[in-house]
Design an enzyme around this catalytic site. Structure first.
Site, PDB file in Angstrom:
ATOM      1  N   GLY A  27     -23.565  59.472   5.046  1.00  0.00           N
ATOM      2  CA  GLY A  27     -24.914  59.693   5.562  1.00  0.00           C
ATOM      3  C   GLY A  27     -25.043  61.040   6.255  1.00  0.00           C
ATOM      4  N   ASN A  43     -11.590  57.915  -9.164  1.00  0.00           N
ATOM      5  CA  ASN A  43     -11.744  57.954  -7.711  1.00  0.00           C
ATOM      6  C   ASN A  43     -10.372  57.995  -7.050  1.00  0.00           C
ATOM      7  OD1 ASN A  43     -12.425  57.661  -5.049  1.00  0.00           O
ATOM      8  ND2 ASN A  43     -13.206  55.577  -5.232  1.00  0.00           N
ATOM      9  N   SER A  59     -11.036  57.533  -1.913  1.00  0.00           N
ATOM     10  CA  SER A  59     -11.467  56.545  -0.925  1.00  0.00           C
ATOM     11  C   SER A  59     -10.470  56.532   0.228  1.00  0.00           C
ATOM     12  CB  SER A  59     -11.527  55.149  -1.541  1.00  0.00           C
ATOM     13  OG  SER A  59     -11.638  54.201  -0.500  1.00  0.00           O
ATOM     14  N   TYR A  80     -26.397  57.607  -1.790  1.00  0.00           N
ATOM     15  CA  TYR A  80     -26.067  56.212  -1.473  1.00  0.00           C
ATOM     16  C   TYR A  80     -26.691  55.868  -0.116  1.00  0.00           C
ATOM     17  CZ  TYR A  80     -23.287  51.920  -0.825  1.00  0.00           C
ATOM     18  OH  TYR A  80     -22.889  50.615  -0.615  1.00  0.00           O
ATOM     19  N   ALA A  98     -21.416  55.898  -6.432  1.00  0.00           N
ATOM     20  CA  ALA A  98     -20.602  54.695  -6.643  1.00  0.00           C
ATOM     21  C   ALA A  98     -20.484  53.868  -5.372  1.00  0.00           C
ATOM     22  CB  ALA A  98     -19.208  55.110  -7.111  1.00  0.00           C
ATOM     23  N   PHE A 105     -12.407  48.585  -1.897  1.00  0.00           N
ATOM     24  CA  PHE A 105     -12.524  48.270  -3.332  1.00  0.00           C
ATOM     25  C   PHE A 105     -12.629  46.763  -3.589  1.00  0.00           C
ATOM     26  CE2 PHE A 105     -10.012  52.323  -4.849  1.00  0.00           C
ATOM     27  CZ  PHE A 105     -11.062  53.119  -4.453  1.00  0.00           C
ATOM     28  N   ASN A 132     -10.050  54.050   2.122  1.00  0.00           N
ATOM     29  CA  ASN A 132      -9.796  52.651   2.482  1.00  0.00           C
ATOM     30  C   ASN A 132      -8.748  51.956   1.621  1.00  0.00           C
ATOM     31  OD1 ASN A 132     -11.810  52.814   4.518  1.00  0.00           O
ATOM     32  ND2 ASN A 132     -13.343  52.707   2.890  1.00  0.00           N
ATOM     33  N   THR A 133      -8.069  52.714   0.771  1.00  0.00           N
ATOM     34  CA  THR A 133      -6.931  52.183   0.018  1.00  0.00           C
ATOM     35  C   THR A 133      -5.742  53.048   0.411  1.00  0.00           C
ATOM     36  OG1 THR A 133      -8.285  51.388  -1.815  1.00  0.00           O
ATOM     37  CG2 THR A 133      -5.972  51.825  -2.298  1.00  0.00           C
ATOM     38  N   LYS A 159     -13.402  62.430  -8.520  1.00  0.00           N
ATOM     39  CA  LYS A 159     -14.141  62.358  -7.244  1.00  0.00           C
ATOM     40  C   LYS A 159     -13.207  62.664  -6.084  1.00  0.00           C
ATOM     41  CE  LYS A 159     -17.416  59.630  -4.604  1.00  0.00           C
ATOM     42  NZ  LYS A 159     -18.348  58.484  -4.637  1.00  0.00           N
ATOM     43  N   ASN A 204     -17.802  52.535   6.450  1.00  0.00           N
ATOM     44  CA  ASN A 204     -17.345  51.377   5.673  1.00  0.00           C
ATOM     45  C   ASN A 204     -15.842  51.452   5.454  1.00  0.00           C
ATOM     46  OD1 ASN A 204     -16.455  51.458   2.582  1.00  0.00           O
ATOM     47  ND2 ASN A 204     -17.752  53.251   2.955  1.00  0.00           N
ATOM     48  N   ASN A 229     -16.592  62.079  -1.464  1.00  0.00           N
ATOM     49  CA  ASN A 229     -16.541  60.709  -0.963  1.00  0.00           C
ATOM     50  C   ASN A 229     -16.856  60.720   0.541  1.00  0.00           C
ATOM     51  OD1 ASN A 229     -15.812  57.879  -0.821  1.00  0.00           O
ATOM     52  ND2 ASN A 229     -14.538  58.247  -2.627  1.00  0.00           N
TER      53      ASN A 229
HETATM   54  C1  LIG Z   1     -20.571  50.968   1.696  1.00  0.00           C
HETATM   55  C2  LIG Z   1     -20.071  52.079   0.828  1.00  0.00           C
HETATM   56  C3  LIG Z   1     -19.206  51.777  -0.222  1.00  0.00           C
HETATM   57  C4  LIG Z   1     -18.735  52.807  -1.048  1.00  0.00           C
HETATM   58  N1  LIG Z   1     -17.905  52.492  -2.082  1.00  0.00           N
HETATM   59  C5  LIG Z   1     -17.491  53.481  -2.925  1.00  0.00           C
HETATM   60  C6  LIG Z   1     -16.682  53.172  -4.047  1.00  0.00           C
HETATM   61  O1  LIG Z   1     -16.363  52.016  -4.322  1.00  0.00           O
HETATM   62  N2  LIG Z   1     -16.270  54.209  -4.823  1.00  0.00           N
HETATM   63  C7  LIG Z   1     -16.625  55.513  -4.590  1.00  0.00           C
HETATM   64  O2  LIG Z   1     -16.238  56.413  -5.342  1.00  0.00           O
HETATM   65  N3  LIG Z   1     -17.410  55.824  -3.530  1.00  0.00           N
HETATM   66  C8  LIG Z   1     -17.849  54.841  -2.706  1.00  0.00           C
HETATM   67  N4  LIG Z   1     -18.655  55.168  -1.647  1.00  0.00           N
HETATM   68  C9  LIG Z   1     -18.965  56.590  -1.392  1.00  0.00           C
HETATM   69  C10 LIG Z   1     -20.313  57.017  -1.934  1.00  0.00           C
HETATM   70  O3  LIG Z   1     -20.396  56.904  -3.339  1.00  0.00           O
HETATM   71  C11 LIG Z   1     -20.612  58.492  -1.524  1.00  0.00           C
HETATM   72  O4  LIG Z   1     -19.642  59.329  -2.127  1.00  0.00           O
HETATM   73  C12 LIG Z   1     -20.556  58.709  -0.022  1.00  0.00           C
HETATM   74  O5  LIG Z   1     -21.095  57.597   0.666  1.00  0.00           O
HETATM   75  C13 LIG Z   1     -21.319  59.949   0.414  1.00  0.00           C
HETATM   76  O6  LIG Z   1     -22.673  59.901   0.009  1.00  0.00           O
HETATM   77  P1  LIG Z   1     -23.870  59.385   0.948  1.00  0.00           P
HETATM   78  O7  LIG Z   1     -23.778  60.127   2.258  1.00  0.00           O
HETATM   79  O8  LIG Z   1     -25.131  59.678   0.173  1.00  0.00           O
HETATM   80  O9  LIG Z   1     -23.659  57.911   1.138  1.00  0.00           O
HETATM   81  C14 LIG Z   1     -19.131  54.151  -0.810  1.00  0.00           C
HETATM   82  C15 LIG Z   1     -20.012  54.441   0.243  1.00  0.00           C
HETATM   83  C16 LIG Z   1     -20.487  53.416   1.046  1.00  0.00           C
HETATM   84  C17 LIG Z   1     -21.440  53.759   2.177  1.00  0.00           C
END
Ligand SMILES: Cc1cc2nc3c(=O)[nH]c(=O)nc-3n(C[C@H](O)[C@H](O)[C@H](O)COP(=O)(O)O)c2cc1C
Length: 355
Positions: A275, A179, A182, A325, A61, A114, A184-185, A224, A110, A253
């Site tokens: 990452g 979710n 996050s 992601y 997501a 939302f 960031n909220t 999540k 990031n 997350n």
């Molecule tokens: C720029 C950015 C925005 C994201 N926004 C959301 C989000 O809106 N909702 C959510 O559940 N996770 C969000 N994620 C988390 C990703 O879905 C994922 O859980 C997390 O980045 C770990 O996976 P990765 O290392 O493959 O990126 C976001 C990640 C990134 C990098």
């Protein structure tokens, strides 16, 4: 191959502008037959949460928060695509800049907060998607819709926002992700605490039962969670998931930790880290959850997958499905193919599908 050529150009741009450009590009491309021709989904099908997934690799997501590029993203070969996080009302998110690349660490920080166009705009986009139209049909697309709360809804009333979103997205989703993780909220992650979680999951299950009746279709719910939880907290969450018969759990997350990026440019920016530096921590949560859940509830492993081997390692830790992601930003669609290949043919010792 194409992505290797495009990446230096995209990485020379401001990260959020590059993101918006990519979504716009995919949106245009999804209107052309060419994209659909290369969009054959490969891999070994698997049944999880009662859904037939064409392969085990999904999009995490947050990349397509409004469901604008579902068909373009699906054409990259993903077995499932998760859109959102969407909130009941549109909201702008945090002030920019709010997205930072740490290329030498294959990481992102990031604090988007939302930013999204609201649930009605998301539904309008889903209705236009060919992939979504095939969801639920044999060989069709699996669409997850990830729901959250508006930033100005008090945390004590958060359930209201989740229930409002669930009600609206239910008929359009293959599964719905709640979710509560996050960073960031403000205060959102408090909902992971025992009493808050118990109340929220109870409300969600009640609404899910009512909607299943109304629509004649059971849509699974996945929770999540964050990676920044200790073993006791993970145990308590697992117990709540089992008590309420939640259909799946997505781990994890982004992290508020900064280990593995010491000294990097942007390391001090506030927000969630994703990452490569997240991989170990997120995989450990999958392993802890798998032990606590004892195969009762399927796990979707996400966090730091940058290679096929890492996707497979999530399955070995106990996940049934994976999502990516940040890896997609660094490695492009090649990573999707690599992960599909590495996870095809994997069978858990005890598998036994857990419909
Ligand atoms: C720029 C950015 C925005 C994201 N926004 C959301 C989000 O809106 N909702 C959510 O559940 N996770 C969000 N994620 C988390 C990703 O879905 C994922 O859980 C997390 O980045 C770990 O996976 P990765 O290392 O493959 O990126 C976001 C990640 C990134 C990098």
């Amino acid at each position: 191959m194409l992505y290797r050529l495009a990446r230096p150009f995209l990485f020379a741009l401001d990260p959020e502008f590059a993101h918006d450009l990519t979504i716009a590009g995919l949106r245009s491309a999804q209107r052309t037959p060419l994209l659909h021709a290369c969009g054959a989904t490969a891999g070994t099908p698997v049944r999880v949460m009662g859904i037939d997934f064409p392969n085990r690799v999904g999009l995490g997501a947050g990349l397509d928060k409004n469901g604008e590029a579902i068909d373009g993203l699906a054409a990259l070969g993903f077995g499932f695509v998760e859109i959102g996080t969407v909130t009941p009302r549109p909201q702008p998110g945090n002030p920019k800049p709010r997205l930072f690349r740490l290329p030498e660490r294959q990481a992102i920080i990031n604090r988007m907060g939302f930013n999204n166009l609201g649930v009605e705009a998301l539904i309008a986009n889903v209705k236009k998607s060919r992939f979504a139209a095939r969801s639920g049909k044999a060989g069709g697309g699996v669409l997850g819709i990830n729901i959250g709360k508006n930033f100005d809804t008090p945390i004590a009333s958060a359930a209201r926002d989740y229930l409002a979103c669930l009600e609206r997205v239910y008929p359009f989703a293959s599964y719905v992700t709640v979710n509560i993780s996050s960073p960031n909220t403000q205060n959102l992650r408090q909902l992971q605490e025992e009493d808050e979680l118990d109340a929220l999951l109870g409300d969600l299950k009640q609404t899910q039962a009512r909607l299943a009746d109304r629509h004649g279709r059971y849509v699974p719910l996945a929770l999540k969670i964050a990676p920044d939880l200790d073993a006791d907290q993970i145990g308590a969450i697992a117990a709540a998931l089992r008590r309420h018969r939640i259909d799946g759990v997505i781990a994890t997350n982004t992290t508020v930790g900064r280990s593995g990026i010491e000294g990097s440019v942007h390391a001090d920016e506030a927000g969630g880290l994703s990452g490569a530096p997240l991989f170990e921590k997120a995989t450990a949560v999958v392993a802890d959850l798998a032990r606590a859940l004892q195969g009762e509830i399927p796990i979707i492993g996400v966090g730091g997958i940058l290679s096929g081997d890492q996707a497979r390692a999530k399955l070995e830790a106990g996940a049934q499905l994976v999502q990516i992601y940040t890896g997609l930003i660094y490695r492009g669609p090649e990573l999707v193919r690599e992960c599909i290949k590495a996870t095809a043919g994997f069978a858990h010792g005890s598998e036994g599908e857990r419909g």
